[in-house]
Design a protein around this motif. Structure first.
Motif, mmCIF file in Angstrom:
data_model
loop_
_atom_site.group_PDB
_atom_site.id
_atom_site.type_symbol
_atom_site.label_atom_id
_atom_site.label_comp_id
_atom_site.label_asym_id
_atom_site.label_seq_id
_atom_site.Cartn_x
_atom_site.Cartn_y
_atom_site.Cartn_z
ATOM 1 N N ARG A 26 3.078 -34.546 26.829
ATOM 2 C CA ARG A 26 3.132 -35.566 27.877
ATOM 3 C C ARG A 26 1.758 -36.195 28.084
ATOM 4 N N ARG A 27 0.757 -35.343 28.228
ATOM 5 C CA ARG A 27 -0.597 -35.825 28.534
ATOM 6 C C ARG A 27 -1.184 -36.648 27.402
ATOM 7 N N ASP A 28 -0.976 -36.210 26.146
ATOM 8 C CA ASP A 28 -1.657 -36.818 25.006
ATOM 9 C C ASP A 28 -0.810 -37.823 24.240
ATOM 10 N N ILE A 29 0.503 -37.820 24.451
ATOM 11 C CA ILE A 29 1.379 -38.730 23.698
ATOM 12 C C ILE A 29 2.171 -39.635 24.638
ATOM 13 N N GLU A 30 2.990 -39.039 25.480
ATOM 14 C CA GLU A 30 3.930 -39.831 26.275
ATOM 15 C C GLU A 30 3.231 -40.745 27.284
ATOM 16 N N VAL A 31 2.373 -40.163 28.129
ATOM 17 C CA VAL A 31 1.728 -40.965 29.172
ATOM 18 C C VAL A 31 0.835 -42.057 28.586
ATOM 19 N N PRO A 32 -0.048 -41.764 27.610
ATOM 20 C CA PRO A 32 -0.859 -42.849 27.037
ATOM 21 C C PRO A 32 -0.011 -43.946 26.392
ATOM 22 N N SER A 33 1.098 -43.561 25.757
ATOM 23 C CA SER A 33 1.973 -44.551 25.125
ATOM 24 C C SER A 33 2.583 -45.481 26.159
ATOM 25 N N VAL A 34 3.054 -44.915 27.263
ATOM 26 C CA VAL A 34 3.665 -45.722 28.323
ATOM 27 C C VAL A 34 2.635 -46.654 28.953
ATOM 28 N N LEU A 35 1.480 -46.120 29.304
ATOM 29 C CA LEU A 35 0.465 -46.950 29.962
ATOM 30 C C LEU A 35 -0.012 -48.075 29.046
ATOM 31 N N HIS A 36 -0.145 -47.781 27.765
ATOM 32 C CA HIS A 36 -0.568 -48.822 26.819
ATOM 33 C C HIS A 36 0.499 -49.910 26.721
ATOM 34 N N SER A 37 1.760 -49.505 26.693
ATOM 35 C CA SER A 37 2.843 -50.487 26.604
ATOM 36 C C SER A 37 2.927 -51.348 27.861
ATOM 37 N N LEU A 38 2.654 -50.762 29.016
ATOM 38 C CA LEU A 38 2.752 -51.504 30.272
ATOM 39 C C LEU A 38 1.671 -52.567 30.394
ATOM 40 N N GLY A 39 0.472 -52.265 29.910
ATOM 41 C CA GLY A 39 -0.605 -53.245 29.971
ATOM 42 C C GLY A 39 -1.072 -53.507 31.390
ATOM 43 N N ASP A 40 -1.505 -54.734 31.643
ATOM 44 C CA ASP A 40 -2.075 -55.125 32.933
ATOM 45 C C ASP A 40 -0.960 -55.276 33.973
ATOM 46 N N LEU A 41 -1.078 -54.542 35.072
ATOM 47 C CA LEU A 41 -0.053 -54.581 36.115
ATOM 48 C C LEU A 41 -0.540 -55.227 37.409
ATOM 49 N N THR A 42 -1.708 -55.814 37.383
ATOM 50 C CA THR A 42 -2.328 -56.246 38.643
ATOM 51 C C THR A 42 -1.530 -57.326 39.373
ATOM 52 N N ARG A 43 -0.685 -58.056 38.675
ATOM 53 C CA ARG A 43 0.133 -59.075 39.339
ATOM 54 C C ARG A 43 1.609 -58.715 39.316
ATOM 55 N N SER A 44 1.890 -57.440 39.164
ATOM 56 C CA SER A 44 3.276 -57.011 38.992
ATOM 57 C C SER A 44 3.766 -56.174 40.168
ATOM 58 N N ASP A 45 5.014 -56.421 40.540
ATOM 59 C CA ASP A 45 5.734 -55.570 41.478
ATOM 60 C C ASP A 45 6.607 -54.641 40.640
ATOM 61 N N VAL A 46 6.467 -53.332 40.842
ATOM 62 C CA VAL A 46 7.057 -52.359 39.933
ATOM 63 C C VAL A 46 7.949 -51.378 40.690
#
Length: 252
Positions: A26-46
């Motif tokens: 989770r720490r080394d594969i899943e979470v980094p993969s998700v965060l990289h895919s999400l990209g910049d969220l500063t203008r996003s409602d999630v």
């Protein structure tokens, strides 16, 4: 929507999901993969759909999302998430129901390990429809379902702290037992297997466009051999997949 038996099984497991968070896959594969895919969220409602105790919601807030709402049908999970929010004051809202006021209010829905807990095809369709309703037209869904091609050998993932146990591992709608066993954690939950076709059909019926599938893959990793040896088997055959799609825009 009332909690199903599949959802109620999580009422007593809030602390467990916090314990699982630092496991290497989770720490080394899943979470980094998700965060990289999400990209910049500063203008996003999630919306964090199936937020559990709020781990992903906190990650989303940490990435600068404009608004973060965590949704879960398990009151036990929500209680833990709200207690943490009361201490940390990150501005995350937690809800047990997706009320009409939340419809078409979000740019992104994140659903980590939620689709496998639809125990029937009808529940799968309802889940996808609920995620579609809260998205604005063109809004994005990033979900991590059980991998349609997960290893059928229940011991394949044992080195990573989990076993997927089923007499019919890839039977459509078939139940399987997820055994979590590592670092003091010992718990079993029931999940259900859905194929790519079934998931895509449910998403299409809910109003989503084409579905893009990928395996979790940490950013910057060129090949499996460049990762720590202990992660090689998981990278070659992860137990969860990533799917990405968008709610269709209203024409005219």
């Amino acid at each position: 929507m009332s909690a199903t038996a599949a959802e109620r099984q999580f009422d007593e497991l809030a602390s467990l999901y916090e314990d699982v968070a630092p496991w290497p896959f989770r720490r080394d594969i899943e979470v980094p993969s998700v965060l990289h895919s999400l990209g910049d969220l500063t203008r996003s409602d999630v919306l964090d759909f199936g937020c559990g105790a709020g781990l992903s919601s906190r990650l989303l807030a940490g990435r600068g999302a404009r608004r973060v709402v965590g949704h879960d049908a398990s009151e036990g999970m929500l209680s833990a998430a709200r207690q943490r929010e009361a201490k940390e004051q990150r501005g995350i809202e937690y809800v047990s129901r997706l009320t009409p006021e939340l419809e078409q209010r979000f740019d992104l829905v994140l659903a980590v390990c939620v689709l496998p807990y639809a125990s029937t095809r009808s529940e799968l369709r309802q889940m996808c429809a609920s995620m579609a309703r809260v998205l604005r037209p063109g809004g994005r869904l990033l979900a991590l379902p059980l991998h349609p091609d997960h290893a059928p050998d229940p011991d394949y993932y044992a080195p990573y702290g989990l076993r997927l146990v089923s007499d019919t591992p890839h039977a459509e709608g078939g139940a399987l037992r997820v055994e979590l066993r590592a670092a003091g954690v010992e718990a079993d939950v029931t999940a259900w297997y859905w194929s790519r076709n079934s998931i895509e059909e449910a998403l299409r019926d809910a109003g989503f466009g084409p579905v893009f599938w990928a395996d979790p893959w940490p950013p910057g990793l060129a090949r499996v051999e460049d990762a720590p040896p202990a992660l090689h088997a998981y990278l070659r055959r992860p137990h969860a997949a990533m799917l990405d799609c968008r709610r269709a825009r209203v024409s005219g």
